[in-house]
Enzyme design. Structure first.
Site, PDB file in Angstrom:
ATOM      1  N   ARG A 155      -6.360   0.426   1.674  1.00 57.78           N
ATOM      2  CA  ARG A 155      -6.721  -0.083   3.003  1.00 57.78           C
ATOM      3  C   ARG A 155      -5.491  -0.150   3.906  1.00 57.78           C
ATOM      4  O   ARG A 155      -5.555  -0.635   5.028  1.00 57.78           O
ATOM      5  CB  ARG A 155      -7.384  -1.462   2.881  1.00 57.78           C
ATOM      6  CG  ARG A 155      -8.189  -1.876   4.123  1.00 57.78           C
ATOM      7  CD  ARG A 155      -9.014  -3.128   3.875  1.00 57.78           C
ATOM      8  NE  ARG A 155      -8.206  -4.252   3.482  1.00 57.78           N
ATOM      9  CZ  ARG A 155      -7.570  -5.082   4.331  1.00 57.78           C
ATOM     10  NH1 ARG A 155      -7.662  -4.894   5.627  1.00 57.78           N
ATOM     11  NH2 ARG A 155      -6.852  -6.088   3.884  1.00 57.78           N
ATOM     12  N   LYS A 156      -4.373   0.327   3.426  1.00 58.68           N
ATOM     13  CA  LYS A 156      -3.151   0.368   4.231  1.00 58.68           C
ATOM     14  C   LYS A 156      -3.200   1.600   5.128  1.00 58.68           C
ATOM     15  O   LYS A 156      -2.460   2.570   4.952  1.00 58.68           O
ATOM     16  CB  LYS A 156      -1.926   0.389   3.327  1.00 58.68           C
ATOM     17  CG  LYS A 156      -1.773  -0.880   2.495  1.00 58.68           C
ATOM     18  CD  LYS A 156      -0.623  -0.776   1.524  1.00 58.68           C
ATOM     19  CE  LYS A 156      -0.517  -2.036   0.664  1.00 58.68           C
ATOM     20  NZ  LYS A 156       0.563  -1.939  -0.344  1.00 58.68           N
TER      21      LYS A 156
END
Length: 265
Positions: A136-137
């Site tokens: 999710r970065k």
């Protein structure tokens, strides 16, 4: 040439593209005035080895500008340079108006798909049966493009956002005083339909997470024999009483991913 994943995209991706085009031409398009509205054909070339990804986004950029895109290779296909990938037909001013936005999206998406595909190739080469997942970065505002690239590249997209799954990291656990309390509080609002993942720093943490009812145990920043032993022992100790997944995370790259291909994961 359609994309097999295009139907997954939410309707608002078209609005995103509309906004990106507006950002690139907030007032006068001076270059567009110079080239005029003569009908032209632009050719898209793949200039470095890669996997094509981002076709729906590229198509929509030029669709909004009244241009037509003809694809010469399929999305997900690998290519070697210099490879003609597509032709765009339309007015010169419209082609150039969408060119940079379309290329930025396609290059970013294809780059991610290419890296993901390399990891999948390593997995097959080493006979690993586990799942390789993304992160999710991501770049704010570019979530759909980057997650889409992971999908085309062949890896799991993991959770799309904070609402997709409940992930309890160190700060969540610290705020509640224990893994057990954090999991109980999460389950009270997430119900049965959302999985709960817990970030664990040790085998002891992982044991508490499993006892508390976690669906996924993340062994964070563990490596080598320590990771393999912890994962194997957890599965051995709990396989007959609890169902859960074990995930390894932290510092995993294309260069070291093979070190994580453990039978316990």
């Amino acid at each position: 040439m359609s994309s097999q994943y295009a139907k997954l995209l939410p309707p608002h991706y078209k609005e995103d593209i509309k906004n990106w085009l507006a950002q690139d031409a907030p007032s006068f398009d001076y270059g567009g005035y110079v080239v005029g509205d003569t009908p032209e054909v632009a050719v898209l070339y793949g200039k470095s080895p890669g996997v094509l990804a981002g076709v729906p986004f590229f198509d929509e950029v030029f669709n909004q500008l009244g241009c037509r895109v003809e694809w010469l290779i399929s999305e997900g296909e690998s290519f070697e340079p210099v490879k003609p990938c597509a032709r765009v037909t339309g007015k010169a001013c419209d082609i150039l108006l969408g060119e940079r936005t379309a290329l930025n999206i396609l290059a970013r998406c294809s780059g991610i798909a290419t890296r993901a595909n390399k990891c999948v190739a390593l997995k097959k080469q080493h006979g690993y049966n586990g799942i390789i997942a993304g992160t999710r970065k991501i770049t704010p505002g570019f979530r759909l493009v980057e997650k889409y690239g992971m999908l085309v590249g062949g890896v799991d997209t993991h959770r799309m956002d904070l609402s997709s799954m409940i992930m309890l990291k160190d700060n969540h656990i610290w705020s509640q005083g224990s893994i057990t309390k954090a999991v109980q509080r999460a389950r009270a609002v997430g119900g049965f339909s959302l999985k709960i993942e817990v970030e664990c720093q040790s085998k002891l943490d992982a044991t508490e997470a499993i006892e508390a009812g976690a669906d996924i145990v993340m062994l964070d920043n563990m490596k080598g024999d320590v990771l393999s032993e912890a994962a194997t022992n957890l599965k051995k100790n709990w396989s007959s009483t609890r169902k859960f997944l074990i995930e390894a995370s932290g510092g995993i790259t294309e260069d070291n991913i093979t070190e994580y291909f453990s039978p316990g994961l």
